[in-house]
Design an enzyme around this catalytic site. Structure first.
Site, PDB file in Angstrom:
ATOM      1  CB  SER A 159      -1.192  55.103 -99.620  1.00 14.13           C
ATOM      2  OG  SER A 159      -2.264  55.691-100.418  1.00 14.13           O
ATOM      3  CE  LYS A 185      -3.540  52.712-101.759  1.00 20.30           C
ATOM      4  NZ  LYS A 185      -4.397  51.856-100.703  1.00 20.30           N
ATOM      5  CE  LYS A 187      -5.409  56.278-101.461  1.00 19.42           C
ATOM      6  NZ  LYS A 187      -6.385  55.412-101.140  1.00 19.42           N
ATOM      7  CG  ASP A 213      -6.873  52.826-103.633  1.00 25.02           C
ATOM      8  OD1 ASP A 213      -8.141  52.563-104.184  1.00 25.02           O
ATOM      9  OD2 ASP A 213      -6.722  52.875-102.326  1.00 25.02           O
ATOM     10  CD  GLU A 238      -6.584  49.585-102.667  1.00 25.74           C
ATOM     11  OE1 GLU A 238      -5.525  49.981-103.168  1.00 25.74           O
ATOM     12  OE2 GLU A 238      -7.120  49.742-101.603  1.00 25.74           O
ATOM     13  CG  ASP A 263      -9.969  49.578 -99.531  1.00 23.17           C
ATOM     14  OD1 ASP A 263     -10.747  49.191 -98.741  1.00 23.17           O
ATOM     15  OD2 ASP A 263      -9.265  50.619 -99.715  1.00 23.17           O
ATOM     16  CE  LYS A 287      -7.934  50.555 -96.527  1.00 18.31           C
ATOM     17  NZ  LYS A 287      -8.647  51.407 -97.095  1.00 18.31           N
ATOM     18  N   GLY A 315      -4.370  50.437 -95.000  1.00 15.90           N
ATOM     19  CA  GLY A 315      -4.229  51.395 -93.867  1.00 15.90           C
ATOM     20  C   GLY A 315      -4.941  52.438 -93.833  1.00 15.90           C
TER      21      GLY A 315
HETATM   22  O1  OSB Z   1      -8.045  53.307 -99.948  1.00 16.16           O
HETATM   23  O2  OSB Z   1      -6.610  52.638 -99.115  1.00 16.16           O
HETATM   24  C1  OSB Z   1      -7.556  53.485 -99.159  1.00 16.16           C
HETATM   25  C2  OSB Z   1      -6.516  56.061 -96.553  1.00 16.16           C
HETATM   26  C3  OSB Z   1      -7.700  56.361 -95.948  1.00 16.16           C
HETATM   27  C4  OSB Z   1      -9.079  55.845 -96.631  1.00 16.16           C
HETATM   28  C5  OSB Z   1      -8.774  54.853 -97.632  1.00 16.16           C
HETATM   29  C6  OSB Z   1      -7.307  54.501 -98.131  1.00 16.16           C
HETATM   30  C7  OSB Z   1      -6.356  55.227 -97.398  1.00 16.16           C
HETATM   31  C8  OSB Z   1      -5.160  54.890 -97.951  1.00 16.16           C
HETATM   32  C9  OSB Z   1      -3.946  55.216 -97.120  1.00 16.16           C
HETATM   33  O3  OSB Z   1      -4.814  54.617 -99.121  1.00 16.16           O
HETATM   34  C10 OSB Z   1      -3.359  54.035 -96.508  1.00 16.16           C
HETATM   35  C11 OSB Z   1      -2.321  54.270 -95.320  1.00 16.16           C
HETATM   36  O4  OSB Z   1      -1.160  54.942 -95.490  1.00 16.16           O
HETATM   37  O5  OSB Z   1      -2.696  54.491 -94.283  1.00 16.16           O
HETATM   38 MG    MG Z   2      -8.140  51.709-101.004  1.00 14.90          MG
END
Ligand code: OSB
Ligand code: MG
Length: 396
Positions: A159, A185, A187, A213, A238, A263, A287, A315
């Site tokens: 991510s 992925k 953001k 995402d 996402e 999510d 998650k 994650g």
């Molecule tokens: O939206 O998936 C998410 C991290 C913290 C809170 C929300 C998210 C995330 C990540 C990181 O996208 C995922 C990871 O690498 O642990």
């Molecule tokens: Mg997410």
């Protein structure tokens, strides 16, 4: 059936673990991980769980001070008061999640015992994870075996946060590609979407697996813009809209080709079935913290497999404690897309357990699923002490 352990004490540890680089999303920017670990002692051994709540209530209404407080005041005392009877003959068995859950009666008793508290799923999940680790260690079984893992290695994605410039974003992405990650992925947020996604698609080439995402940063007015992401051949979009707004996700799903993946909206089996049946999600980010625990995540997995919906492991910047359990979960048959299960060094120079390291050769871009009892990793308690930000809280 062996004896069921009895929980004797629950200790909360708070520590700051520095991140190797800031992690920026549409909801904020993190430079350290404010970690809450739950340590459970039973008469048959101990276990560790990690709470995934963030420092601030931005991704979800939960945040780490709130989670620590609700565990200390309500959840831990309830668990310590509870008594767990051996399951009746015939209660054990079944397939999938049912069989897994029946094989860990103590961990299975946690969610029902904590149900009197509304919400606070991340706090509940951390307690359940610690109990599950202790119970499986006492049984000499790994999480992956308990969960029903079908693979020894899992495909890893990464991510990638919002970067200060396009150039820095491309540098970061190409570093991960060179490290072997099998999926990227990005953001996104309003003002950081079509241009960076197009640039990364160009760098990756047509074959690179790419998804985005938004962490709820858009509204239905943005549907035409989000539909333009179809040009970049993404695996999924996402959570573009608010957690409670399934209808907006249904509208986007009808307006674009790219699969919509929820999510934040998915809180467990009830919401996942509802979202699938309404056409709000055709892929699901799993998650366990968001769903109240690994056992509920197993039920969500089964509900998705039954409906032909692929899932992948999300994650929450976990240290090795939470990462180990996520990797075990990602080894289940329904996890057909690479997860956000990256290597420890994506976030941490030094991890709280033995580090997760990407494989090489045929296992390039994969992590090995731990197979030792419980999580299969060992907490480096000297680091838990060295990085502590407050005194441990013991509940007996
Ligand atoms: O939206 O998936 C998410 C991290 C913290 C809170 C929300 C998210 C995330 C990540 C990181 O996208 C995922 C990871 O690498 O642990
Ligand atoms: Mg997410």
């Amino acid at each position: 059936m062996s004896e069921i352990p009895v929980v004797e004490s629950i200790t909360l540890h708070r520590l700051d673990v520095p991140l190797v680089r800031p992690f920026e999303t549409s909801f904020g920017r993190e430079t350290v991980r404010d970690v809450l670990l739950v340590h459970v002692r039973t008469d048959r051994g101990e276990g560790w769980g990690e709470c995934v709540a963030g420092r601030d209530p931005f991704y979800s209404s939960e945040y780490v001070d709130g989670a620590a407080s609700v565990i200390e005041r309500y959840l831990a005392p309830a668990l310590l008061r509870g008594r767990v009877d051996a399951p009746r003959a015939g209660a054990v068995g079944g397939t999938g999640a049912g069989a897994a859950i029946a094989s860990v009666p103590l961990a299975a008793s946690v969610a029902p015992a904590l149900d009197f508290v509304a919400g606070h799923r991340m706090a509940k999940a951390a307690l359940e994870a610690a109990v599950l680790d202790a119970e499986l260690r006492a049984q000499g079984r790994s999480m992956s075996e308990c969960f029903g893992a079908v693979r020894e290695w899992v495909d890893c994605g990464v991510s990638v946060g919002i970067a200060p410039t396009l150039e820095e974003l491309l540098d970061e992405v190409m570093g991960y590609v060179e490290a072997g990650y099998r999926r990227i992925k990005l953001k996104i947020k309003p003002g950081w979407d079509l241009v960076p996604v197009g640039a990364v698609r160009e760098e990756l080439g047509a074959a690179g697996l790419l998804q985005v995402d938004a962490n709820t940063a858009y509204t239905t007015r943005d549907i035409p813009l989000l539909a333009q992401l179809d040009a970049f051949d993404l695996l999924l979009i996402e959570q573009p809209f608010a957690e409670e707004d399934l209808a907006a996700h249904v509208r986007l799903a009808r307006a674009c080709e790219t699969p919509v993946c929820l999510d934040e909206s998915i809180l467990g089996t009830t919401t996942v079935i509802d979202a699938i049946e309404r056409g709000a999600t055709s892929v699901v980010n799993v998650k366990p913290g968001r769903m109240g625990g690994y056992l509920e995540a197993l039920r969500v997995h089964d509900a998705c497999v039954l409906r032909g919906v692929p899932v992948w492991a999300g994650g929450m910047l976990e240290t090795g404690v939470g990462r180990a359990a996520n990797v075990a979960l990602a080894a289940l048959p329904g996890f057909t897309l690479p997860g956000d299960t990256s290597a420890s060094d994506r976030y941490f120079a030094e991890d709280l357990t033995e580090p997760f390291v990407l494989g090489d050769g045929e296992h390039r871009g994969q992590l090995r699923v731990p197979d030792a009892p419980g999580t299969g990793v060992t907490v480096r308690e000297e680091l838990v002490r060295a990085w502590a930000t407050r005194a441990p809280v013991v509940v007996r």
